[in-house]
Design an enzyme around this catalytic site. Structure first.
Site, PDB file in Angstrom:
ATOM      1  N   HIS A 105      40.070  -6.024 -38.473  1.00 38.98           N
ATOM      2  CA  HIS A 105      40.206  -7.388 -39.019  1.00 38.98           C
ATOM      3  C   HIS A 105      41.683  -7.758 -39.230  1.00 38.98           C
ATOM      4  O   HIS A 105      42.199  -8.583 -38.488  1.00 38.98           O
ATOM      5  CB  HIS A 105      39.387  -7.611 -40.305  1.00 38.98           C
TER       6      HIS A 105
ATOM      7  N   GLU B  91      40.036  -7.903 -44.775  1.00 38.84           N
ATOM      8  CA  GLU B  91      39.006  -8.751 -44.171  1.00 38.84           C
ATOM      9  C   GLU B  91      38.765  -9.978 -45.056  1.00 38.84           C
ATOM     10  O   GLU B  91      38.510 -11.064 -44.553  1.00 38.84           O
ATOM     11  CB  GLU B  91      37.705  -7.952 -44.004  1.00 38.84           C
TER      12      GLU B  91
ATOM     13  N   ASP C 166      31.279  -5.344 -34.139  1.00 38.18           N
ATOM     14  CA  ASP C 166      31.139  -5.236 -35.591  1.00 38.18           C
ATOM     15  C   ASP C 166      29.679  -5.301 -36.039  1.00 38.18           C
ATOM     16  O   ASP C 166      28.943  -4.340 -35.870  1.00 38.18           O
ATOM     17  CB  ASP C 166      32.014  -6.314 -36.259  1.00 38.18           C
TER      18      ASP C 166
ATOM     19  N   ARG D 264      26.614  -9.257 -47.674  1.00 39.06           N
ATOM     20  CA  ARG D 264      26.669  -7.808 -47.851  1.00 39.06           C
ATOM     21  C   ARG D 264      25.425  -7.299 -48.576  1.00 39.06           C
ATOM     22  O   ARG D 264      24.955  -6.190 -48.303  1.00 39.06           O
ATOM     23  CB  ARG D 264      27.938  -7.414 -48.623  1.00 39.06           C
TER      24      ARG D 264
ATOM     25  N   HIS E 142      34.692  -1.376 -32.462  1.00 38.58           N
ATOM     26  CA  HIS E 142      34.191  -1.419 -33.838  1.00 38.58           C
ATOM     27  C   HIS E 142      32.751  -1.918 -33.858  1.00 38.58           C
ATOM     28  O   HIS E 142      32.489  -3.091 -33.581  1.00 38.58           O
ATOM     29  CB  HIS E 142      35.062  -2.336 -34.703  1.00 38.58           C
TER      30      HIS E 142
END
Ligand code: ZN
Length: 449
Positions: free
Chosen positions: A291, A255, A340, A105, A78
């Protein structure tokens, strides 16, 4: 001449016409931890002999890799390569910053909005070269930057996917392109402006894109981004398509607790239950829940026989929570690892944190042992064949006859290992080390560093 910082590989390329043998101090061949591994690789990069000790009829060219461990190349299940670019840009707290996953984010979305095809290629190439330096020979790129920043497709709708493919080719790393389907900001909510470039507009448009890539021989996985970003009907269609073609399927699952709350409000069940109900968990090709942190008891049962990809350095960085790895293993879930956000590119650190988080959570030791009680070996398995299985590439992740020679060596002269008996070096590497002692790296028999 090789440019500064690049490895001059000419000495190896002249020898690609014949079988070449490699030897080292210790190594992992198939499931066996052996002294003096001897591995022969043919001109196509396939292992044709793998045994402990030198055979009576070695080929003319034998490369002694020296005082080193010979290990299978690691498989990173990932990655979001472009996020590597913001690793130094998310650690100063603003006055009104809630300092949560959701504020991180926003920084990530600004980076996502900034890329054009050339910059995406450059950041992805740099990230994949970092992966190779860390002994990672195959990456699953969970790729969601598809279209121009305003959401309109480029002249070639696969323009940005092609930049990722090209970066992998130039770096020399294997790629499984986990093409993301993204439709909305949340239940009944249109995508935010910064999410428009992630969206294909319909499942049909998405499938047209990946049909083209599959036709060109690209290894593809079907990746609904999350149950937040993908409505129920689309999950059903994607699962049906992936099932028909035996493709691996990946999604972010639980997650953050907020994802569970929103899923309960919209569908009356957990994200895992919704994935089960829409056919994502009951199909050939396998499902990988990325996750899978905030789960209910029934979710573990639903995930039995599937995979969970843990990304502990990112989960720690973003304050996601701790993967209940012991419960996953007890339920018959196979684990894999991902870098990730690529703030850290080092699956050895991911593996160690997976075990150490579990020790902190359960206040015990040696949590992720295999049936023989081996923790280091089990963590290496998770970092190699766990990832290979998750990406639908079960031929990878082990050094064995018939498999491509994807491998790395660990320099036992490195200061972090130099004082150790080679027989203990693997545990020291996996449970107190990093990827720093990774020395040589081979992908399909070709030397990549
Ligand atoms: Zn992710």
């Amino acid at each position: 001449r090789a440019r500064e910082g690049e490895v001059d590989l000419r000495d190896m390329s002249q020898e690609t016409q014949s079988v070449i043998a490699y030897t080292a101090a210790h190594g992992l061949l198939g499931d066996a931890w052996v002294a003096a591994p001897h591995v022969e690789v043919d001109a196509d990069g396939i292992v044709v002999r793998a045994q402990a000790g030198t055979p009576h009829d070695p080929p003319p060219i034998v490369h002694d890799l020296g005082r080193a461990l010979l290990l299978p190349g690691m498989v990173n299940a990932h990655s979001h390569a472009f996020q590597r670019g913001i690793r130094g840009a998310t650690h100063v707290r603003g006055a009104h910053d809630p300092s949560s996953f959701w504020s991180w984010r926003e920084a990530m979305y600004r980076a996502a909005a900034s890329h054009d095809p050339d910059t995406l290629f450059a950041v992805t190439l740099a990230c994949y070269r970092d992966m190779l330096r860390a002994g990672i020979t195959c990456v699953g790129e969970f790729h969601y930057l598809h279209h121009s920043p305003d959401g309109r497709p480029y002249a070639d709708p696969n323009e940005l996917s092609r930049q990722v493919i090209r970066a992998a080719e130039v770096a020399g790393i294997r790629l499984v392109l986990l093409e993301v389907f993204y439709a909305r900001a949340g239940a009944g909510r249109e995508p935010l402006p910064e999410q428009r470039r992630f969206c294909d507009g319909s499942v049909d448009a998405y499938l047209r894109r990946i049909e083209v890539l599959r036709g060109e021989g690209v290894h593809i996985g079907v990746a609904p981004h999350s149950v937040r970003a993908v409505p129920r009907a689309a999950l059903q269609e994607l699962a049906a398509y992936a099932g028909r073609h035996g493709l691996p399927m990946h999604a972010h699952v639980s997650e953050q607790p907020q994802e569970n709350v929103e899923c309960m409000a919209e569908h009356g069940c957990s994200p895992t239950a919704l994935l089960a109900e829409t056919g994502c968990l009951t199909r050939p090709g396998g499902f990988t829940a990325v996750h899978a942190i905030h789960l209910e008891a029934a979710d573990f049962i639903a995930l039995a026989g599937q995979q969970v990809c843990a990304c502990p350095t990112t989960e720690a960085d973003l304050g996601d929570g701790i993967i209940p790895a012991t419960e996953h293993l007890r339920s018959g879930v196979l684990l894999a690892l991902g870098s990730d956000s690529n703030a850290v590119v080092d699956l050895i650190q991911e593996a160690r944190l997976l075990e150490m988080h579990e020790r902190l959570r359960t206040r015990s030791r040696l949590c992720l042992a295999d049936p023989d009680g081996q923790v280091g070996r089990n963590l290496l398995d998770i970092a190699t064949r766990g990832g290979a299985a998750a990406l639908g590439r079960p031929e990878l992740g082990r050094i064995r006859v018939g498999a491509p020679f994807d491998a790395c060596t660990i320099d036992l002269g490195h200061p972090s290992l130099a004082d150790l008996d080679p027989a203990q070096a693997l545990d020291a590497l996996m449970l107190s080390g990093t990827a720093a002692p990774v020395d040589r790296v081979f992908v399909g028999g070709q030397r990549r560093r």
